[in-house]
Design a protein around this motif. Sequence first.
Motif, PDB file in Angstrom:
ATOM      1  N   ILE A 224     -57.287  32.669 -81.523  1.00 33.96           N
ATOM      2  CA  ILE A 224     -58.347  31.639 -81.625  1.00 33.96           C
ATOM      3  C   ILE A 224     -59.517  32.026 -80.619  1.00 33.96           C
ATOM      4  O   ILE A 224     -61.050  31.926 -80.980  1.00 33.96           O
ATOM      5  CB  ILE A 224     -57.866  30.260 -81.085  1.00 33.96           C
ATOM      6  CG1 ILE A 224     -59.138  29.109 -81.509  1.00 33.96           C
ATOM      7  CG2 ILE A 224     -57.457  30.362 -79.736  1.00 33.96           C
ATOM      8  CD1 ILE A 224     -58.516  27.959 -81.289  1.00 33.96           C
ATOM      9  N   GLU A 225     -59.548  32.783 -79.694  1.00 35.82           N
ATOM     10  CA  GLU A 225     -60.581  33.248 -78.704  1.00 35.82           C
ATOM     11  C   GLU A 225     -61.481  34.529 -79.614  1.00 35.82           C
ATOM     12  O   GLU A 225     -62.628  34.413 -79.383  1.00 35.82           O
ATOM     13  CB  GLU A 225     -59.938  33.772 -77.563  1.00 35.82           C
ATOM     14  CG  GLU A 225     -59.384  32.841 -76.299  1.00 35.82           C
ATOM     15  CD  GLU A 225     -57.912  32.467 -76.811  1.00 35.82           C
ATOM     16  OE1 GLU A 225     -57.511  33.058 -77.818  1.00 35.82           O
ATOM     17  OE2 GLU A 225     -57.603  31.608 -76.149  1.00 35.82           O
ATOM     18  N   ASP A 226     -60.654  35.089 -80.282  1.00 39.54           N
ATOM     19  CA  ASP A 226     -61.167  36.346 -81.144  1.00 39.54           C
ATOM     20  C   ASP A 226     -62.132  35.601 -82.127  1.00 39.54           C
ATOM     21  O   ASP A 226     -63.257  36.256 -82.473  1.00 39.54           O
ATOM     22  CB  ASP A 226     -60.206  37.295 -81.648  1.00 39.54           C
ATOM     23  CG  ASP A 226     -59.340  37.977 -80.463  1.00 39.54           C
ATOM     24  OD1 ASP A 226     -59.874  38.074 -79.274  1.00 39.54           O
ATOM     25  OD2 ASP A 226     -58.402  38.394 -80.725  1.00 39.54           O
ATOM     26  N   LEU A 227     -61.838  34.559 -82.779  1.00 38.85           N
ATOM     27  CA  LEU A 227     -62.466  33.980 -83.822  1.00 38.85           C
ATOM     28  C   LEU A 227     -63.567  33.074 -83.395  1.00 38.85           C
ATOM     29  O   LEU A 227     -64.068  32.253 -84.298  1.00 38.85           O
ATOM     30  CB  LEU A 227     -61.489  33.210 -84.759  1.00 38.85           C
ATOM     31  CG  LEU A 227     -60.388  34.488 -85.548  1.00 38.85           C
ATOM     32  CD1 LEU A 227     -59.826  33.615 -86.355  1.00 38.85           C
ATOM     33  CD2 LEU A 227     -61.054  35.538 -85.972  1.00 38.85           C
ATOM     34  N   TRP A 228     -63.423  32.684 -82.197  1.00 41.99           N
ATOM     35  CA  TRP A 228     -64.467  31.649 -81.624  1.00 41.99           C
ATOM     36  C   TRP A 228     -65.905  31.657 -81.972  1.00 41.99           C
ATOM     37  O   TRP A 228     -66.490  30.584 -82.212  1.00 41.99           O
ATOM     38  CB  TRP A 228     -64.306  31.371 -79.963  1.00 41.99           C
ATOM     39  CG  TRP A 228     -64.734  30.259 -79.570  1.00 41.99           C
ATOM     40  CD1 TRP A 228     -66.132  29.858 -78.946  1.00 41.99           C
ATOM     41  CD2 TRP A 228     -64.139  29.013 -79.646  1.00 41.99           C
ATOM     42  NE1 TRP A 228     -65.974  28.557 -78.637  1.00 41.99           N
ATOM     43  CE2 TRP A 228     -65.022  28.210 -79.087  1.00 41.99           C
ATOM     44  CE3 TRP A 228     -63.045  28.465 -80.083  1.00 41.99           C
ATOM     45  CZ2 TRP A 228     -64.778  26.461 -79.005  1.00 41.99           C
ATOM     46  CZ3 TRP A 228     -62.532  27.303 -80.305  1.00 41.99           C
ATOM     47  CH2 TRP A 228     -63.578  26.091 -79.557  1.00 41.99           C
ATOM     48  N   GLY A 229     -66.275  32.903 -82.300  1.00 44.73           N
ATOM     49  CA  GLY A 229     -67.853  33.040 -82.624  1.00 44.73           C
ATOM     50  C   GLY A 229     -67.924  32.280 -84.069  1.00 44.73           C
ATOM     51  O   GLY A 229     -68.981  31.825 -84.176  1.00 44.73           O
ATOM     52  N   PHE A 230     -67.187  32.329 -85.105  1.00 48.40           N
ATOM     53  CA  PHE A 230     -67.275  31.577 -86.160  1.00 48.40           C
ATOM     54  C   PHE A 230     -67.027  29.929 -85.929  1.00 48.40           C
ATOM     55  O   PHE A 230     -67.180  29.408 -87.036  1.00 48.40           O
ATOM     56  CB  PHE A 230     -66.306  32.042 -87.113  1.00 48.40           C
ATOM     57  CG  PHE A 230     -66.468  33.730 -87.320  1.00 48.40           C
ATOM     58  CD1 PHE A 230     -67.382  33.835 -88.402  1.00 48.40           C
ATOM     59  CD2 PHE A 230     -65.910  34.610 -86.703  1.00 48.40           C
ATOM     60  CE1 PHE A 230     -67.771  35.207 -88.391  1.00 48.40           C
ATOM     61  CE2 PHE A 230     -66.024  35.795 -86.988  1.00 48.40           C
ATOM     62  CZ  PHE A 230     -67.039  36.168 -87.681  1.00 48.40           C
ATOM     63  N   ASN A 231     -66.637  29.571 -84.824  1.00 49.61           N
ATOM     64  CA  ASN A 231     -66.695  27.957 -84.621  1.00 49.61           C
ATOM     65  C   ASN A 231     -68.050  27.536 -83.775  1.00 49.61           C
ATOM     66  O   ASN A 231     -68.072  26.433 -83.570  1.00 49.61           O
ATOM     67  CB  ASN A 231     -65.392  27.759 -83.573  1.00 49.61           C
ATOM     68  CG  ASN A 231     -64.207  27.934 -84.254  1.00 49.61           C
ATOM     69  OD1 ASN A 231     -64.106  27.406 -85.544  1.00 49.61           O
ATOM     70  ND2 ASN A 231     -63.242  28.378 -83.791  1.00 49.61           N
ATOM     71  N   GLU A 232     -68.908  28.311 -83.244  1.00 47.29           N
ATOM     72  CA  GLU A 232     -70.075  28.290 -82.791  1.00 47.29           C
ATOM     73  C   GLU A 232     -70.984  27.089 -83.888  1.00 47.29           C
ATOM     74  O   GLU A 232     -71.140  27.262 -85.007  1.00 47.29           O
ATOM     75  CB  GLU A 232     -70.794  29.235 -82.333  1.00 47.29           C
ATOM     76  CG  GLU A 232     -70.122  29.924 -81.331  1.00 47.29           C
ATOM     77  CD  GLU A 232     -69.968  29.246 -80.052  1.00 47.29           C
ATOM     78  OE1 GLU A 232     -70.682  28.344 -79.734  1.00 47.29           O
ATOM     79  OE2 GLU A 232     -69.154  29.486 -79.085  1.00 47.29           O
ATOM     80  N   GLU A 233     -71.762  26.124 -83.248  1.00 45.44           N
ATOM     81  CA  GLU A 233     -72.420  25.381 -83.767  1.00 45.44           C
ATOM     82  C   GLU A 233     -73.577  25.982 -84.607  1.00 45.44           C
ATOM     83  O   GLU A 233     -73.965  25.566 -85.777  1.00 45.44           O
ATOM     84  CB  GLU A 233     -73.241  24.258 -82.840  1.00 45.44           C
ATOM     85  CG  GLU A 233     -74.092  23.262 -83.661  1.00 45.44           C
ATOM     86  CD  GLU A 233     -74.521  22.080 -82.506  1.00 45.44           C
ATOM     87  OE1 GLU A 233     -75.497  21.509 -82.916  1.00 45.44           O
ATOM     88  OE2 GLU A 233     -74.057  22.310 -81.416  1.00 45.44           O
ATOM     89  N   ILE A 234     -74.252  27.181 -84.077  1.00 46.44           N
ATOM     90  CA  ILE A 234     -75.278  27.831 -84.742  1.00 46.44           C
ATOM     91  C   ILE A 234     -74.973  28.589 -85.977  1.00 46.44           C
ATOM     92  O   ILE A 234     -75.735  28.433 -86.911  1.00 46.44           O
ATOM     93  CB  ILE A 234     -75.764  28.880 -83.754  1.00 46.44           C
ATOM     94  CG1 ILE A 234     -77.081  29.668 -84.413  1.00 46.44           C
ATOM     95  CG2 ILE A 234     -74.746  30.120 -83.457  1.00 46.44           C
ATOM     96  CD1 ILE A 234     -77.653  30.540 -83.519  1.00 46.44           C
ATOM     97  N   VAL A 235     -73.607  29.107 -85.965  1.00 41.52           N
ATOM     98  CA  VAL A 235     -73.178  29.676 -87.136  1.00 41.52           C
ATOM     99  C   VAL A 235     -72.735  28.552 -88.302  1.00 41.52           C
ATOM    100  O   VAL A 235     -73.197  28.796 -89.591  1.00 41.52           O
ATOM    101  CB  VAL A 235     -71.848  30.453 -86.966  1.00 41.52           C
ATOM    102  CG1 VAL A 235     -71.376  31.002 -88.332  1.00 41.52           C
ATOM    103  CG2 VAL A 235     -72.164  31.624 -86.109  1.00 41.52           C
ATOM    104  N   VAL A 236     -72.360  27.677 -87.810  1.00 43.24           N
ATOM    105  CA  VAL A 236     -71.800  26.268 -88.823  1.00 43.24           C
ATOM    106  C   VAL A 236     -73.136  26.049 -89.648  1.00 43.24           C
ATOM    107  O   VAL A 236     -73.268  25.695 -90.707  1.00 43.24           O
ATOM    108  CB  VAL A 236     -71.069  25.434 -88.281  1.00 43.24           C
ATOM    109  CG1 VAL A 236     -70.760  24.146 -89.045  1.00 43.24           C
ATOM    110  CG2 VAL A 236     -69.939  25.887 -87.574  1.00 43.24           C
ATOM    111  N   ARG A 237     -74.287  25.560 -88.461  1.00 43.44           N
ATOM    112  CA  ARG A 237     -75.749  24.975 -89.471  1.00 43.44           C
ATOM    113  C   ARG A 237     -76.159  26.214 -90.250  1.00 43.44           C
ATOM    114  O   ARG A 237     -76.631  25.752 -91.260  1.00 43.44           O
ATOM    115  CB  ARG A 237     -76.405  24.801 -88.093  1.00 43.44           C
ATOM    116  CG  ARG A 237     -75.950  23.469 -87.426  1.00 43.44           C
ATOM    117  CD  ARG A 237     -77.219  23.099 -86.528  1.00 43.44           C
ATOM    118  NE  ARG A 237     -76.492  21.891 -85.639  1.00 43.44           N
ATOM    119  CZ  ARG A 237     -76.348  20.554 -85.944  1.00 43.44           C
ATOM    120  NH1 ARG A 237     -76.903  20.386 -87.378  1.00 43.44           N
ATOM    121  NH2 ARG A 237     -75.973  19.583 -85.256  1.00 43.44           N
TER     122      ARG A 237
END
Length: 539
Positions: A224-237
């Motif tokens: 989950i730490e490795d994939l955490w960048g794809f949970n960031e708000e900037i990516v989701v928006r």
Amino acid sequence: MDDLIDDDGPARGRNEAEFTVSEISGAVKRTLEGTFGRIRVRGEIGRIFRARSGHLYYDIKDDRNVLACTTWKGQLTQLSVTPEEGMEVVVTGKLSGFGAQSKYNLNVDKMEVAGAGALMAMLEKRRAQLAAEGLFEPSRKQPLPFLPDVIGVITSPQGAVIRDILHRLADRFPRNVLIWPVAVQGRASAPEVANAIRGFNALPQGGPIPRPDLLIVARGGGSIEDLWGFNEEIVVRAAADSRIPLISAVGHETDTTLIDHAADHRAPTPTAAAERAVPVRADLLAAVEDLGRRQLRAAEAQVRARRQRLADLSRGLPRPAALMDRPRARTDALATRLPAALEARIGQARLRLSRVEARLTLGDRMGAERARLAALSARLDMALRDKAARARTRAATLTAALDRQGIRGFPQARRDLDRLARRLTPEPLARRATRDGTRLTTALQRLSSVAQTRQATQVARLAALDRMRESLGYERTLERGFAVVWAADTVVSDAAGARAAGQVTLQFAGDDRVDAVTGGARPAKPKSKTPPKDQGSLF
């Protein structure tokens, strides 16, 4: 004792060391750094402040104390997660002092989330916040194109992910692929992925770089730490705002990130994303060939059915010669009736001409009579003048004879002669001629007025009679749905006459005629070419 004390210096006999403030601060700093060195501290992130220089200042706290922490601008890219207030983390760094403010702090160059439970709690909190904004609504999702011309892939250029995607696309349906290389792990992952999504959307249609019809954001599996960048708000928006349909293929099938909820389609693996992006070319070719064969069979069946239908209908058609018999008979009948019809038409025209001529004759006669009266008036004037001249000559002769015979002694006779002479003088004759001319002119005017009045009366009577004739004529009866039965040029008034005629003509309103054949024999060609008998006239 007093001798041991110097007024200007410390008391004699004391051994405490004297330090400056800088010496104390330096000693404390060296002690902290030498004693603790590089340490790991666990706590909850408190206040966070980012300076204009890019340095990050924040606190790590527990239930009793607070430890000030600093991460310099150049160290931010080494952090695996972005610090957020309330996040429980384990930070690693070196403890040092800051003598200018009599403070000490921890210079952090590594940060980890303190346990998967805390990280999942933060992930759930962020997911609920973004879902409340409507970023995950199904109505925002766009349909994927059936066969995109250009596919944009956002992933790391190294590794097996991009090779798997390209290999799968080549096997199924080769397409043009644009690769935007990004970091898929670490601090720089989130901004690079978001910038790649926005960059593809910013490409203009028809520009030098083709704008993709479909985007794929891909990464292999990991923690989950490795994939955490794809949970960031900037990516989701960025994924939610993408006008290009987007497929999320991050991690394995069991891994779920927030970009999966914002994307238009979620694929369990990068290979599955390539399979969802394009259909199988061989399957499409087979389907097209099958549809072509079905279309050909259907067309052939339609042609056979229509050919059979045409053959069935052609057997029910009469012979061409039989089709021409009735039109030929009708043409012969019309040719037979044509001379009589022409003569009837001429007779009707002649009758109308005579009526018009009768209306015009009275006016012509009035003009002729007026001319005749003028000629008679001129002749009367000349005759009166000739008669007066002859009377004067005769009177002169009689006067001369009386003179010669000596009748001057007869006054009565003289007076009579004188009266006769006066009557025969030119002046009374002129007055008489004038009076007669005036009477003649008055008579002519009265005659003209009477003639015009009589002509108008006759014309009005003629018009009324003509309207009565039209209203009582058989044409009005035809307009009410009746018909006249003609046998050649004779009107048939009973069924026996129609059966005896054999072929008759039915006249309807508007002079429309229809030929009909009865049970009798075909009549012979009429000998006379006189027009059909009229219904009669009211004149």
